[in-house]
Design an enzyme around this catalytic site. Structure first.
Site, PDB file in Angstrom:
ATOM      1  N   THR A  64      21.017  84.201 106.321  1.00 43.11           N
ATOM      2  CA  THR A  64      20.121  83.056 106.134  1.00 43.11           C
ATOM      3  C   THR A  64      18.683  83.571 106.074  1.00 43.11           C
ATOM      4  O   THR A  64      17.901  83.181 105.187  1.00 43.11           O
ATOM      5  CB  THR A  64      20.289  82.046 107.286  1.00 43.11           C
ATOM      6  OG1 THR A  64      21.674  81.684 107.357  1.00 43.11           O
ATOM      7  CG2 THR A  64      19.444  80.809 107.077  1.00 43.11           C
ATOM      8  N   SER A  73      28.650  83.300 103.102  1.00 44.33           N
ATOM      9  CA  SER A  73      29.923  82.690 103.504  1.00 44.33           C
ATOM     10  C   SER A  73      30.889  82.657 102.316  1.00 44.33           C
ATOM     11  O   SER A  73      32.090  82.900 102.450  1.00 44.33           O
ATOM     12  CB  SER A  73      29.710  81.249 103.976  1.00 44.33           C
ATOM     13  OG  SER A  73      29.339  81.211 105.330  1.00 44.33           O
ATOM     14  N   LYS A 111      22.989  71.731  98.781  1.00 41.45           N
ATOM     15  CA  LYS A 111      22.728  73.176  98.900  1.00 41.45           C
ATOM     16  C   LYS A 111      23.779  73.977  98.128  1.00 41.45           C
ATOM     17  O   LYS A 111      23.457  74.884  97.358  1.00 41.45           O
ATOM     18  CB  LYS A 111      22.772  73.557 100.387  1.00 41.45           C
ATOM     19  CG  LYS A 111      22.347  74.972 100.689  1.00 41.45           C
ATOM     20  CD  LYS A 111      22.555  75.324 102.175  1.00 41.45           C
ATOM     21  CE  LYS A 111      21.928  74.313 103.109  1.00 41.45           C
ATOM     22  NZ  LYS A 111      22.015  74.728 104.529  1.00 41.45           N
ATOM     23  N   LYS A 127      29.985  68.973 107.233  1.00 39.89           N
ATOM     24  CA  LYS A 127      29.352  69.475 108.464  1.00 39.89           C
ATOM     25  C   LYS A 127      30.106  68.955 109.663  1.00 39.89           C
ATOM     26  O   LYS A 127      30.770  67.915 109.599  1.00 39.89           O
ATOM     27  CB  LYS A 127      27.907  68.990 108.552  1.00 39.89           C
ATOM     28  CG  LYS A 127      27.031  69.854 109.419  1.00 39.89           C
ATOM     29  CD  LYS A 127      26.501  71.051 108.647  1.00 39.89           C
ATOM     30  CE  LYS A 127      25.584  71.907 109.466  1.00 39.89           C
ATOM     31  NZ  LYS A 127      24.846  72.843 108.602  1.00 39.89           N
ATOM     32  N   LYS A 171      32.271  72.423 102.610  1.00 40.60           N
ATOM     33  CA  LYS A 171      31.779  73.661 103.239  1.00 40.60           C
ATOM     34  C   LYS A 171      30.537  73.325 104.037  1.00 40.60           C
ATOM     35  O   LYS A 171      29.633  72.650 103.557  1.00 40.60           O
ATOM     36  CB  LYS A 171      31.424  74.691 102.151  1.00 40.60           C
ATOM     37  CG  LYS A 171      30.936  76.026 102.705  1.00 40.60           C
ATOM     38  CD  LYS A 171      32.086  76.962 102.963  1.00 40.60           C
ATOM     39  CE  LYS A 171      31.689  78.192 103.776  1.00 40.60           C
ATOM     40  NZ  LYS A 171      31.701  77.925 105.248  1.00 40.60           N
ATOM     41  N   ASN A 192      18.700  82.750 115.520  1.00 37.84           N
ATOM     42  CA  ASN A 192      19.205  83.724 114.542  1.00 37.84           C
ATOM     43  C   ASN A 192      18.298  83.817 113.307  1.00 37.84           C
ATOM     44  O   ASN A 192      17.852  84.900 112.929  1.00 37.84           O
ATOM     45  CB  ASN A 192      20.644  83.334 114.154  1.00 37.84           C
ATOM     46  CG  ASN A 192      21.198  84.225 113.046  1.00 37.84           C
ATOM     47  OD1 ASN A 192      20.747  84.185 111.912  1.00 37.84           O
ATOM     48  ND2 ASN A 192      22.160  85.058 113.378  1.00 37.84           N
TER      49      ASN A 192
HETATM   50  N1  GLU Z   1      25.204  76.311 108.827  1.00 40.76           N
HETATM   51  C1  GLU Z   1      24.693  77.010 107.685  1.00 40.76           C
HETATM   52  C2  GLU Z   1      23.905  76.078 106.808  1.00 40.76           C
HETATM   53  O1  GLU Z   1      23.398  75.083 107.259  1.00 40.76           O
HETATM   54  C3  GLU Z   1      25.758  77.784 106.926  1.00 40.76           C
HETATM   55  C4  GLU Z   1      26.890  76.999 106.411  1.00 40.76           C
HETATM   56  C5  GLU Z   1      28.034  77.854 105.859  1.00 40.76           C
HETATM   57  O2  GLU Z   1      27.930  79.072 105.827  1.00 40.76           O
HETATM   58  O3  GLU Z   1      29.030  77.245 105.480  1.00 40.76           O
HETATM   59  O4  GLU Z   1      23.663  76.358 105.659  1.00 40.76           O
END
Ligand code: GLU
Length: 408
Positions: free
Chosen positions: A181, A340, A85, A97, A61, A212
């Protein structure tokens, strides 16, 4: 120095604190799958990556970034940070990623759509709701997720909204995802400032980055009586000791302007913003903003990392010496991926869950993650900063899963 070298150095610190074996460290030091392709769009080549760092806790994810500086070292680092995370947040996900190297600011909408679809054409075999689930990141948004979902469903021949999150509401997205976020970061700031600064009222805040996350957290903090004295975007910053007019700044940004267009404020550079005396500095831009080159000049009492990786390893040590508390990215910006997860659960089950309930659940999760990290930090008694404390919790969970799987 490569960004991933910072991760290797932090793993070495954790190995010493937690007595980890060479085998455990080796497993945490390398991604499980690296996919690279050159997307061919209208005769132009776009370097693109999807990296799965670890999937012991569940499917991969993590977001997809569109930026001219995207490279393998960056995507690999971001995929590691997603693994820790997601683990820290207690989500049933591994870390992954993606990224495409180009400048979205100078690219028209039709080309953006072609690049988004080409990305899925290249990588759809390693994506899916139980394989690896993308989401927005820097310069990607709900519309891009919509094109990607559509392309994926064409490729596999069935509906699968859970293969991507951060979608438009009409395609199965969550209304809470847009400012999640920032909302998570705001909750952490409230908890952290009460514990560390003894109050969470009227504090002075600077914010680097007004995308954002930065824009939304500025609005939330200003509405709650925090005094935002400085903000910046990629073109530069503005400063007003008495507090900036955030509503006006949001209006400037929403019509596509830059923060320096705000009158009634002094213009400053991004570098100057990082050295202002404030109670809390929020870093909401990109990686490696605080390094040994400027860490000794930081005057903020606390730093909150809303971006991924804005402080490098050497700077961590300088800030720790200076007793500047850093709330790490993997805690402070986890609100995005937590929402998410809510979106993904609803896509999978087909259930509609009440948004008030989910908002409360996000608050609860952020508060308990902060408390868990702070407790670990206290337990380590000077051996670990908040970042290492958070990594220790997250990495031990990944290692436990690897052990139950019989991998180590
Ligand atoms: N790009 C965001 C992060 O760095 C969200 C990732 C997601 O929702 O999967 O945490």
């Amino acid at each position: 120095m490569a960004t991933f070298d910072n991760i290797i150095s932090r793993l070495a610190d954790i190995k010493a604190i937690e007595n980890l074996s060479d085998k455990e460290i080796a497993l945490l030091s390398a991604p499980k799958r690296v996919k690279y392709a050159e997307l061919d769009v209208d005769g132009k080549k776009y370097p693109a990556w999807r990296i799965l760092f670890n999937d012991a806790l569940g499917a991969g994810k993590g977001g997809i970034r569109f930026h001219p500086d995207v490279c393998e070292d960056e995507v690999k680092s971001l995929s590691f940070w997603m693994a820790v995370k997601n683990s820290l947040a207690g989500l049933p996900y591994g870390g992954a990623k993606g990224g495409v190297k180009f400048d979205p600011k100078t690219t028209d909408k039709a080309t953006m759509e072609k690049i988004s679809r080409a990305y899925i054409d290249e990588f759809y075999t390693v994506l899916g709701q139980d394989v690896d689930i993308p989401a927005p990141d820097v310069y990607t948004n709900a519309q891009i997720m919509g094109w990607m979902l559509d392309e994926f469903e064409k490729k596999v021949g069935h509906h699968e909204p859970g293969m991507i999150t951060g979608k438009p509401i009409e395609l199965g997205g969550s209304i809470l995802r847009g400012d999640a976020t920032a909302r998570g970061g705001y909750m952490v700031i409230k908890e952290m400032s009460q514990t560390i600064l003894g109050t969470n009222q009227g504090l002075k805040v600077s914010i680097q980055g007004f995308g954002n996350a930065g824009l939304n957290i500025a609005a939330m903090l200003a509405a709650d009586g925090f005094k935002i004295t400085a903000v910046s975007d990629s073109k530069g910053g503005v400063y007003n000791e008495a507090g900036l007019d955030i509503a006006q700044l949001v209006a400037v940004k929403t019509r596509g302007g830059a923060v320096q267009e705000l009158e009634s404020a002094q213009k400053i550079t991004n570098e100057e913003l990082l050295e202002l005396p404030v109670d809390i500095m929020v870093l909401a831009a990109l990686e490696n903003q605080i390094t040994v080159a400027n860490a000794s000049r930081v005057q903020a009492r606390c730093i909150v990392e809303l971006a991924n990786g804005p402080i490098d390893y050497a700077a961590d040590k300088v800030l720790f010496e200076k007793k500047i508390m850093v709330v790490p990215d993997i805690l402070a910006n986890s609100g995005g991926v937590i929402v998410s997860y809510f979106e993904w659960c609803q896509n999978r089950t087909g259930n509609i869950v009440d948004n008030d309930y989910l908002s409360e659940l996000l608050v609860k999760k952020m508060k308990s993650a902060w408390q868990e990290v702070y407790n670990k930090y206290q337990e380590k008694n000077g051996q670990a900063d908040l970042r290492l404390a958070a990594y220790i919790i997250a990495l031990n969970r990944i290692l436990a899963a690897e052990k139950y799987r019989g991998q180590i």
